[in-house]
Design an enzyme around this catalytic site. Structure first.
Site, PDB file in Angstrom:
ATOM      1  N   LYS B 116       9.024 -39.731  45.356  1.00 18.47           N
ATOM      2  CA  LYS B 116      10.428 -40.120  45.201  1.00 18.47           C
ATOM      3  C   LYS B 116      10.747 -41.442  45.900  1.00 18.47           C
ATOM      4  CE  LYS B 116      12.445 -35.444  44.801  1.00 18.47           C
ATOM      5  NZ  LYS B 116      12.169 -35.145  43.445  1.00 18.47           N
ATOM      6  N   GLU B 200      19.297 -39.247  51.243  1.00 14.80           N
ATOM      7  CA  GLU B 200      20.127 -40.091  50.374  1.00 14.80           C
ATOM      8  C   GLU B 200      21.568 -39.627  50.400  1.00 14.80           C
ATOM      9  OE1 GLU B 200      17.097 -41.405  46.823  1.00 14.80           O
ATOM     10  OE2 GLU B 200      18.277 -39.598  46.533  1.00 14.80           O
ATOM     11  N   HIS B 235      19.854 -26.530  42.358  1.00 15.96           N
ATOM     12  CA  HIS B 235      19.454 -27.861  41.874  1.00 15.96           C
ATOM     13  C   HIS B 235      18.490 -27.766  40.687  1.00 15.96           C
ATOM     14  CE1 HIS B 235      21.380 -29.059  45.555  1.00 15.96           C
ATOM     15  NE2 HIS B 235      20.506 -28.382  46.262  1.00 15.96           N
ATOM     16  N   ARG B 291       6.653 -36.618  31.620  1.00 18.97           N
ATOM     17  CA  ARG B 291       6.120 -35.527  30.793  1.00 18.97           C
ATOM     18  C   ARG B 291       7.193 -35.118  29.799  1.00 18.97           C
ATOM     19  NH1 ARG B 291       9.515 -31.822  32.873  1.00 18.97           N
ATOM     20  NH2 ARG B 291       9.904 -31.912  35.098  1.00 18.97           N
TER      21      ARG B 291
END
Lengths: 75, 445
Positions: B116, B200, B235, B291
């Site tokens: 990430k 973040e 999430h 993907r």
């Protein structure tokens, strides 16, 4: 007067980690063990204050729904 | 073109890939674990072989066994589906080294986008808007606190190597940060094999909107429309639709341009998805999935494309001439899962009776049937129930009817949650966001 509480699994799962030992004093809401089912970690917490009387499973045990995990003596 | 393709997955996605392979005249070769012997994908593949016990590490994730299988069975391409090995760049490379074709982007692309922090820095360099927060791994509480003071609470703490929403925590104040940071690194290490953590800014009422991209063998990157995936628990997505309702035109064009830039920056080949968080007219890059996405059917329903076929053609190096289609109508998908509709806890078990709904505009991609077993070893997805309509309202009404008609006996599923959600004012008006499902489930409890 004491009261024994059997803690059972709600679902088929594997035992991931055991956080307590036999004889340990635990508080309501404390994490007793973590199960793993369907790629999810499921914490098992103490439903009451008490003492761990016996642990019936070990890390890696495969469980069917309703299997006994441990027994607590309510305080 | 390929003659024998290994489908290195299970359940509904293995079945989905097998369907396209059959339509292209390619032999589909499935592998299955002991727990999955009676599932439809095993019966429907042209050939199916037992690969190992139920535990994924000894079956669907056992790269040694799978690579030996590729060599022994003269496999000339591998389709990884999603999950399992689909974003494992080392396995993708090993498949190529074994002389077979990986149906997916280049291993270097998977590696670049898999982390990430790395992917965020790559995207920032490509002028794609990214969240405020770390550009390097955060180490320890003091480092984390300094960063949080700079960007302001609430923040999201994530494992850098993570995915699927696993191991992420929303942190609202300093005390909570202290408690999360004591275990975050060890937990990330245990779950994903890397202790690297990023922090973040967190947008509580954001929408999750993603853009489907397709990189052709000639090196062109196309955007094939967006999907709104804001209905989530833990999430993780539970409902997706396309087009995204009430999305301002300038945000839409901003997302599409950013997604194409993202794909071009990593020389993307095949199908992939660029995920964004959108709040008002602001959006930021979340991650890229290198993907096929679980929710690809909603894009197929509004574009008429077969995304699995596109993947196979690109992997085979065929020249692809895709006109980016104007989306036609509206499609909504719900993920029918073996889980409690209120607590979202897993409910593996046996399916006594399974009857899928039918009707105009209805598509069901399912992995199970009557008298099959849902094992605790795999994710809880049972079926993707989709509805297409000329308008969002028509799609919604068709989906409501289909949810009511879907019969699953012997197993607890989240169908009752969808029956409520699809009838709720907040969903009908298209005002939902990533916290909506949690509030709805609380109200049901």
């Amino acid at each position: 007067m004491t009261n024994q509480r059997e803690i059972r699994t709600e679902m088929a799962a594997n035992v991931w980690q055991i956080a307590v030992n036999t004889g340990q004093v635990v508080s309501r809401g404390e994490e007793l063990m973590v199960l793993e089912s369907m790629k999810m970690e499921i914490p098992v917490v103490a439903p009451c204050d008490g003492t761990v009387v016996s642990i019936t499973v070990e890390s890696g045990t495969t469980l069917a729904q309703g299997d006994l995990l441990l027994t607590l003596e309510e305080s | 073109m390929f003659s024998r393709v290994l489908v290195a997955n299970r359940g509904e996605i293995a079945r989905r890939v097998i369907r396209t392979l059959r339509s292209m005249g390619i032999t589909s070769v499935a592998v299955y674990s002991e727990a999955d012997a009676s599932l439809p994908f095993v019966q429907e593949a042209d050939e199916a072989y037992l690969i190992g016990p139920a535990s994924p590490s000894q079956s669907y994730l056992d790269t040694t066994k799978l690579l030996a299988f590729v060599a022994d069975q003269r496999i000339d391409a591998v389709h990884p589906g999603y999950g399992f090995l689909s974003e494992n760049f080392r396995f993708a490379q090993a498949v190529s080294d074994a002389g077979a074709t990986w149906i997916g982007p280049a291993p270097a692309t998977i590696e670049a986008m898999g982390d990430k922090i790395n992917s965020k820095n790559l995207m920032a360099a490509a002028q794609v808007p990214v969240a405020r927060g770390s550009h390097n791994p955060v180490s320890g509480f003091d480092d984390a606190l300094a960063l949080c003071r700079e960007i302001g609470f609430p923040v999201m703490v994530k494992p850098s190597a993570g995915g699927g929403g696993i191991g992420m925590s929303v942190v609202r104040d300093e005390d909570q940060l202290r408690s999360v940071m004591t275990s975050a690194e060890a937990r990330a290490e245990r779950l994903f094999g890397s202790a690297s953590i990023l922090i973040e800014e967190f947008l509580p009422d954001a929408r999750h909107i993603e853009v489907q991209i397709l990189g052709t063998a000639q090196g062109e990157v196309l955007a094939l429309g967006e999907r709104d995936c804001s209905i989530q628990r833990r999430h993780q997505k539970l409902l997706e639709e396309s087009p995204a309702p009430n999305l301002p035109a300038e945000v839409h064009s901003g997302l599409v341009e950013a997604a194409v830039r993202a794909g071009e920056a990593v020389d993307y080949r095949g199908v992939g998805t660029v995920e964004f968080l959108v709040s008002g007219d602001k959006f930021m890059f979340l991650e890229m999935n290198t993907r096929l996405q679980v929710e690809h059917p909603v894009t197929e329903l509004v574009t008429g494309l077969d995304l699995v076929e596109a993947q196979i053609l690109v992997a085979a190096g065929e020249r692809l001439t895709v006109q980016v289609p104007e989306p036609s109508g509206h499609a909504i998908e719900v993920r029918v899962c073996a889980e409690d509709p209120v607590t979202f806890l897993p409910r593996p078990g046996s399916i006594e009776r399974w009857e899928e709904p039918q009707g105009e505009g209805i598509r069901v991609d399912s992995g199970y049937a009557s008298c099959t077993t849902v094992s605790p070893h795999y994710d809880p997805l049972l079926a993707k129930l989709c509805a297409w309509g000329e308008t969002r309202e028509q799609a919604r009404a068709r989906l409501v009817a289909a949810v009511d008609e879907f019969v699953v006996e012997g197993l607890t599923t989240n169908l009752p949650l969808f029956a409520d959600l699809l009838r709720s004012e907040v969903f009908i008006s298209g005002a939902h966001h990533t916290a909506t499902l949690g509030s709805l489930a609380k109200a049901r409890a």
